[in-house]
Design a protein around this motif. Structure first.
Motif, short mmCIF file in Angstrom:
data_model
loop_
_atom_site.label_atom_id
_atom_site.label_comp_id
_atom_site.label_asym_id
_atom_site.label_seq_id
_atom_site.Cartn_x
_atom_site.Cartn_y
_atom_site.Cartn_z
N THR A 143 62.29 -9.94 -5.71
CA THR A 143 63.19 -11.07 -5.90
C THR A 143 64.33 -10.72 -6.84
O THR A 143 65.50 -11.03 -6.57
CB THR A 143 62.41 -12.28 -6.43
OG1 THR A 143 61.39 -12.65 -5.50
CG2 THR A 143 63.33 -13.47 -6.66
N ARG A 146 66.82 -8.32 -5.10
CA ARG A 146 67.62 -9.01 -4.10
C ARG A 146 68.66 -9.93 -4.74
O ARG A 146 69.82 -9.97 -4.31
CB ARG A 146 66.70 -9.83 -3.17
CG ARG A 146 65.76 -9.01 -2.31
CD ARG A 146 66.46 -8.35 -1.13
NE ARG A 146 67.10 -9.35 -0.30
CZ ARG A 146 68.32 -9.21 0.23
NH1 ARG A 146 69.03 -8.12 -0.02
NH2 ARG A 146 68.83 -10.16 1.00
N GLN A 147 68.27 -10.65 -5.78
CA GLN A 147 69.19 -11.57 -6.43
C GLN A 147 70.30 -10.84 -7.17
O GLN A 147 71.46 -11.25 -7.14
CB GLN A 147 68.42 -12.47 -7.39
CG GLN A 147 67.54 -13.49 -6.70
CD GLN A 147 66.74 -14.33 -7.68
OE1 GLN A 147 66.67 -14.03 -8.88
NE2 GLN A 147 66.13 -15.40 -7.18
N ASP A 148 69.95 -9.74 -7.84
CA ASP A 148 70.92 -9.05 -8.69
C ASP A 148 71.78 -8.05 -7.93
O ASP A 148 72.94 -7.84 -8.30
CB ASP A 148 70.18 -8.32 -9.82
CG ASP A 148 69.47 -9.27 -10.77
OD1 ASP A 148 69.82 -10.47 -10.77
OD2 ASP A 148 68.56 -8.82 -11.50
N TYR A 149 71.22 -7.42 -6.90
CA TYR A 149 71.93 -6.31 -6.26
C TYR A 149 71.90 -6.33 -4.73
O TYR A 149 72.54 -5.48 -4.11
CB TYR A 149 71.33 -4.97 -6.72
CG TYR A 149 71.41 -4.76 -8.21
CD1 TYR A 149 72.62 -4.47 -8.83
CD2 TYR A 149 70.27 -4.85 -9.01
CE1 TYR A 149 72.70 -4.27 -10.19
CE2 TYR A 149 70.33 -4.65 -10.38
CZ TYR A 149 71.55 -4.36 -10.97
OH TYR A 149 71.63 -4.17 -12.31
N GLY A 150 71.18 -7.24 -4.13
CA GLY A 150 70.97 -7.16 -2.69
C GLY A 150 71.71 -8.16 -1.86
O GLY A 150 71.33 -8.41 -0.69
N GLN A 151 72.77 -8.74 -2.39
CA GLN A 151 73.45 -9.81 -1.68
C GLN A 151 74.27 -9.33 -0.48
O GLN A 151 74.60 -10.13 0.40
CB GLN A 151 74.37 -10.57 -2.64
CG GLN A 151 73.64 -11.21 -3.81
CD GLN A 151 72.60 -12.23 -3.36
OE1 GLN A 151 72.89 -13.06 -2.51
NE2 GLN A 151 71.40 -12.16 -3.91
N ASP A 152 74.59 -8.05 -0.44
CA ASP A 152 75.48 -7.55 0.60
C ASP A 152 74.75 -6.88 1.76
O ASP A 152 75.39 -6.22 2.59
CB ASP A 152 76.49 -6.55 0.00
CG ASP A 152 77.42 -7.22 -1.00
OD1 ASP A 152 77.70 -8.42 -0.82
OD2 ASP A 152 77.86 -6.54 -1.94
N GLY A 158 70.74 -4.16 -1.00
CA GLY A 158 71.76 -4.32 0.03
C GLY A 158 71.57 -3.31 1.13
O GLY A 158 71.03 -3.61 2.19
N TYR A 189 63.71 -10.08 4.17
CA TYR A 189 63.60 -8.69 3.72
C TYR A 189 62.45 -7.99 4.43
O TYR A 189 62.60 -6.87 4.94
CB TYR A 189 63.40 -8.60 2.21
CG TYR A 189 63.02 -7.21 1.77
CD1 TYR A 189 63.90 -6.15 1.95
CD2 TYR A 189 61.77 -6.95 1.22
CE1 TYR A 189 63.55 -4.85 1.58
CE2 TYR A 189 61.41 -5.66 0.85
CZ TYR A 189 62.31 -4.61 1.03
OH TYR A 189 61.95 -3.33 0.68
#
Length: 216
Positions: A143, A146-152, A158, A189
């Protein structure tokens, strides 16, 4: 780098073998595959021909062996810097290394109680306290990434990275022994990993092993 050989164990069973295998498949790193059937007479002798640790996976090149999943991943990242096996962003890369190292050294209750079995889904097994603790920690790690670095993108940071390769067997375990309600918010994911072309190829290989009578 050419003439790479990846020595792995059964696709249905060897979670550590899956990690460098899916990594190399995703990034288009060519290799010859040698599969050794585990837990039969002669297994140890056959592995010893390739791996000085007596364990799989083992990556060999020019007579040299790299015999640890994370060491293989780090070595490939050095050999193929243009492929960005780690996230490009410095802090994302540091976080991805933390997640990967924690998987490499931890979660023994989960790994011991829920062995990888990619042929089966939705066994709905109970979760003893040790497994529940491991799952809670993994949920927090995924989590946060995804929240800090996986938005793209659909993966932890990502784009697909070593961190995703390290946790691919965990996705498999959740599919096999779950459902685990805690992970409902990470369905996208887990689906991205489970339906990844390389994971589909690995799963097909496990079914082929079954057809050959490896799990009779």
């Amino acid at each position: 780098m050419s003439d790479l050989t990846l020595v792995i164990g059964n696709k249905n069973l060897s979670s550590w073998s899956l990690r460098p295998w899916i990594l190399m498949k995703h990034f288009g790193i060519p290799f010859e595959e040698v599969t050794i059937r585990l837990d039969v007479p002669g297994t140890r002798a056959e592995i010893a021909k390739h791996s000085p640790s007596g364990l799989v996976p083992c990556l060999t090149v020019s007579g040299e062996a790299i015999w640890d999943s994370l060491a293989i991943a780090e070595t490939l990242a050095e050999w193929y810097p243009e492929k960005n096996l780690w996230p490009e962003d410095m802090m994302a890369r540091a976080r991805a290394r933390c997640l990967s190292a924690e998987m490499h050294s931890g979660f023994s209750e989960l790994r011991g109680t829920w062995p990888m079995d990619v042929r089966c889904e939705h066994k709905a097994l109970s979760r003893p306290p040790g497994v529940a603790r491991d799952l809670k920690r993994i949920h927090a790690l995924w989590t946060g990434a995804r929240q800090d670095y996986g938005q793209d993108g659909p993966f932890l940071f990502g784009e697909f990275s070593i961190a995703d390769a390290m946790y691919a067997p965990v996705v498999s375990r959740i599919r096999t022994y779950g459902p685990v309600p805690m992970f409902a918010d990470l369905t996208d994911y887990m689906d991205a990993i489970w339906e990844h072309p390389a994971m589909q190829e690995w799963r097909a290989g496990a079914r082929e092993e079954e057809a050959q009578g490896w799990y009779a």
